[in-house]
Design a protein around this motif. Sequence first.
Motif, PDB file in Angstrom:
ATOM      1  N   ARG A   1     -12.230  -0.161  -2.785  1.00 43.47           N
ATOM      2  CA  ARG A   1     -11.787   0.538  -3.998  1.00 43.47           C
ATOM      3  C   ARG A   1     -11.732   2.049  -3.802  1.00 43.47           C
ATOM      4  N   THR A   2     -12.451   2.541  -2.832  1.00 38.60           N
ATOM      5  CA  THR A   2     -12.400   3.969  -2.516  1.00 38.60           C
ATOM      6  C   THR A   2     -11.494   4.241  -1.332  1.00 38.60           C
ATOM      7  N   ALA A   3     -11.580   3.391  -0.317  1.00 34.61           N
ATOM      8  CA  ALA A   3     -10.832   3.622   0.920  1.00 34.61           C
ATOM      9  C   ALA A   3      -9.321   3.542   0.698  1.00 34.61           C
ATOM     10  N   LEU A   4      -8.863   2.514   0.005  1.00 31.91           N
ATOM     11  CA  LEU A   4      -7.424   2.329  -0.158  1.00 31.91           C
ATOM     12  C   LEU A   4      -6.762   3.439  -0.977  1.00 31.91           C
ATOM     13  N   PRO A   5      -7.375   3.900  -2.093  1.00 29.59           N
ATOM     14  CA  PRO A   5      -6.780   5.057  -2.781  1.00 29.59           C
ATOM     15  C   PRO A   5      -6.724   6.302  -1.904  1.00 29.59           C
TER      16      PRO A   5
ATOM     17  N   PHE B   1     -10.358   8.939   8.394  1.00 34.00           N
ATOM     18  CA  PHE B   1     -11.694   8.687   7.853  1.00 34.00           C
ATOM     19  C   PHE B   1     -11.688   7.487   6.917  1.00 34.00           C
ATOM     20  N   SER B   2     -10.736   7.432   6.008  1.00 32.61           N
ATOM     21  CA  SER B   2     -10.692   6.346   5.029  1.00 32.61           C
ATOM     22  C   SER B   2     -10.231   5.029   5.653  1.00 32.61           C
ATOM     23  N   THR B   3      -9.789   5.082   6.911  1.00 32.17           N
ATOM     24  CA  THR B   3      -9.419   3.861   7.625  1.00 32.17           C
ATOM     25  C   THR B   3     -10.564   3.340   8.467  1.00 32.17           C
ATOM     26  N   LEU B   4     -11.294   4.245   9.116  1.00 26.55           N
ATOM     27  CA  LEU B   4     -12.320   3.828  10.067  1.00 26.55           C
ATOM     28  C   LEU B   4     -13.722   3.751   9.461  1.00 26.55           C
ATOM     29  N   HIS B   5     -14.049   4.632   8.523  1.00 22.03           N
ATOM     30  CA  HIS B   5     -15.412   4.675   7.985  1.00 22.03           C
ATOM     31  C   HIS B   5     -15.503   3.800   6.735  1.00 22.03           C
ATOM     32  N   VAL B   6     -15.374   2.506   6.940  1.00 22.46           N
ATOM     33  CA  VAL B   6     -15.347   1.553   5.828  1.00 22.46           C
ATOM     34  C   VAL B   6     -16.361   0.442   6.073  1.00 22.46           C
ATOM     35  N   ARG B   7     -16.721  -0.225   4.982  1.00 17.86           N
ATOM     36  CA  ARG B   7     -17.688  -1.325   5.072  1.00 17.86           C
ATOM     37  C   ARG B   7     -17.024  -2.621   5.498  1.00 17.86           C
ATOM     38  N   GLN B   8     -15.800  -2.829   5.092  1.00 16.95           N
ATOM     39  CA  GLN B   8     -15.102  -4.062   5.417  1.00 16.95           C
ATOM     40  C   GLN B   8     -13.631  -3.772   5.631  1.00 16.95           C
ATOM     41  N   GLN B   9     -13.003  -4.648   6.390  1.00 15.83           N
ATOM     42  CA  GLN B   9     -11.601  -4.449   6.746  1.00 15.83           C
ATOM     43  C   GLN B   9     -10.704  -4.630   5.531  1.00 15.83           C
ATOM     44  N   THR B  10      -9.735  -3.738   5.393  1.00 15.50           N
ATOM     45  CA  THR B  10      -8.743  -3.827   4.331  1.00 15.50           C
ATOM     46  C   THR B  10      -7.419  -4.289   4.922  1.00 15.50           C
ATOM     47  N   PHE B  11      -6.452  -4.539   4.046  1.00 13.34           N
ATOM     48  CA  PHE B  11      -5.144  -4.964   4.550  1.00 13.34           C
ATOM     49  C   PHE B  11      -4.479  -3.848   5.347  1.00 13.34           C
TER      50      PHE B  11
ATOM     51  N   LEU C   1     -18.516  14.943  10.700  1.00 13.12           N
ATOM     52  CA  LEU C   1     -18.728  14.213   9.453  1.00 13.12           C
ATOM     53  C   LEU C   1     -19.177  12.787   9.731  1.00 13.12           C
ATOM     54  N   THR C   2     -18.523  12.120  10.666  1.00 16.29           N
ATOM     55  CA  THR C   2     -18.872  10.739  10.992  1.00 16.29           C
ATOM     56  C   THR C   2     -20.276  10.648  11.576  1.00 16.29           C
ATOM     57  N   ALA C   3     -20.604  11.594  12.482  1.00 14.46           N
ATOM     58  CA  ALA C   3     -21.943  11.587  13.075  1.00 14.46           C
ATOM     59  C   ALA C   3     -23.001  11.885  12.024  1.00 14.46           C
ATOM     60  N   ALA C   4     -22.700  12.788  11.090  1.00 14.79           N
ATOM     61  CA  ALA C   4     -23.659  13.145  10.050  1.00 14.79           C
ATOM     62  C   ALA C   4     -23.931  11.970   9.117  1.00 14.79           C
TER      63      ALA C   4
ATOM     64  N   ILE D   1      -1.983  21.828   7.134  1.00 15.40           N
ATOM     65  CA  ILE D   1      -2.105  20.943   5.971  1.00 15.40           C
ATOM     66  C   ILE D   1      -2.029  19.479   6.405  1.00 15.40           C
ATOM     67  N   ALA D   2      -1.071  19.190   7.295  1.00 15.89           N
ATOM     68  CA  ALA D   2      -0.930  17.816   7.784  1.00 15.89           C
ATOM     69  C   ALA D   2      -2.192  17.363   8.508  1.00 15.89           C
ATOM     70  N   SER D   3      -2.835  18.257   9.242  1.00 20.46           N
ATOM     71  CA  SER D   3      -4.052  17.892   9.970  1.00 20.46           C
ATOM     72  C   SER D   3      -5.150  17.437   9.016  1.00 20.46           C
ATOM     73  N   VAL D   4      -5.289  18.118   7.884  1.00 27.30           N
ATOM     74  CA  VAL D   4      -6.296  17.727   6.905  1.00 27.30           C
ATOM     75  C   VAL D   4      -5.973  16.348   6.319  1.00 27.30           C
ATOM     76  N   LEU D   5      -4.702  16.114   6.053  1.00 21.95           N
ATOM     77  CA  LEU D   5      -4.309  14.812   5.506  1.00 21.95           C
ATOM     78  C   LEU D   5      -4.506  13.695   6.528  1.00 21.95           C
ATOM     79  N   TRP D   6      -4.229  13.971   7.797  1.00 19.83           N
ATOM     80  CA  TRP D   6      -4.496  12.970   8.837  1.00 19.83           C
ATOM     81  C   TRP D   6      -6.001  12.703   8.933  1.00 19.83           C
ATOM     82  N   LEU D   7      -6.809  13.754   8.786  1.00 19.87           N
ATOM     83  CA  LEU D   7      -8.267  13.579   8.782  1.00 19.87           C
ATOM     84  C   LEU D   7      -8.684  12.610   7.674  1.00 19.87           C
TER      85      LEU D   7
END
Length: 395
Positions: free
Chosen positions: A249-253, A292-302, A236-239, A282-288
């Motif tokens: 607003r998307t990453a934190l939720p 993803f929502s931590t690393l694939h972001v435009r700017q650093q969040t808290f 997904l990241t490579a794609a 199930i846990a693996s999907v949630l960790w994914l």
Amino acid sequence: MSSTDAAAGNRNRTVAGFRGLAAISTVAFHVWQQYFRYDAGGSHPPVDNPVIGAALSLEVIDLFFVLSAYLLTLSYARAAIDGRSTRTARHFLFRRAIRILPLYVLAVLVVWASRNPTLPGNWRDLVEHLTFTHVFDQQRIFYTLGPTWSLSLEVLFYLVLVALGPLAVRACRPLRRRRTRVAVCAAGCLFLFAAPLAWIAVAHYGFGVPHTDWVVYFGPQARFGGFAAGMGLAVLTAALGDRGRLGPRTALPLVAFALAGLFALSLDSGPENFTFTFYHPIASVLWLVLIFSTLHVRQQTFWQGFLSSRWLAAAGLVSYSLFIWHEPVMLQLHQAGLLPAGQSGFPLALLIVFAAAVPVATASYWLIEYPASLLGRLKDHRGRPRDFYPEPATR
């Protein structure tokens, strides 16, 4: 420093924070196991406060699997999708060996020798741990270094990756459309994730295999879904590349959703129910989702700022040593009578184990892990020996 270097640095610090959190959680989990034993059915032991119980019983081994597979598969995914180069299998395995083996082999020998003072001792346990095959032994899977059953799966994953990674690259090379190459890689990851799901379903619902059959539910045929999820995240990241990076607003939720989902999964994971049986896929999907929502972001969040904090970075630096040594340290403290008795002594015991294990892990990192990591400089990116003494230039 370029923006690319800065982004890579931020990612490395965030990944270190994930590792630090996972290592700390692993120590707490195993101290909790020492004081609150599993029941005969293999379910998590009860705690008076269900919220505390859910937080303590949150297993993070799948985070290790997803994160490791994501980081190691990313270069293969980029090569398959965009034609980039990859390191040779020899170089990959060499780097993995110097990362894993020196500390692991030393720890196994030391702990096994301390528990087997006369030869031949439990020689089969020693052989199985040194060959990473103890995960296939129902009796000895948790002997010597109990948590290292997961390292057996890591090593098997390395072998699978060096086989499937180049195969995926070759299979995608003739495909002209990038979208088709992405689909082929994604389909492969989906198959690798679905196969363990089918195994678990057949074992539990078809044959009624109890959850305490460790070989059935802890082996690669049941736990490879975590690695497959990490491989899917790499695809997904490579794609996406630099496209589709999430804003706050998307990453934190999404971060909140993943964390809440992991907590709810642990809270609802009672004996014999659906979430207990399929907890790890199930846990693996949630960790994914969380990674993803931590690393694939435009700017650093808290949230990234928290993961990049110095104390978590320090914990992440010594996380492998802490993972290896915390159980022997805990058991040694227990045998010496230095841990309080009874379930009420758990909070104090947790502090004592951390106070003893963290210095041991820090010394282990600087005396064993770091010197071993310098061996990585002996080979170049193609796996060939480096020439440290080049011939002088001619006039």
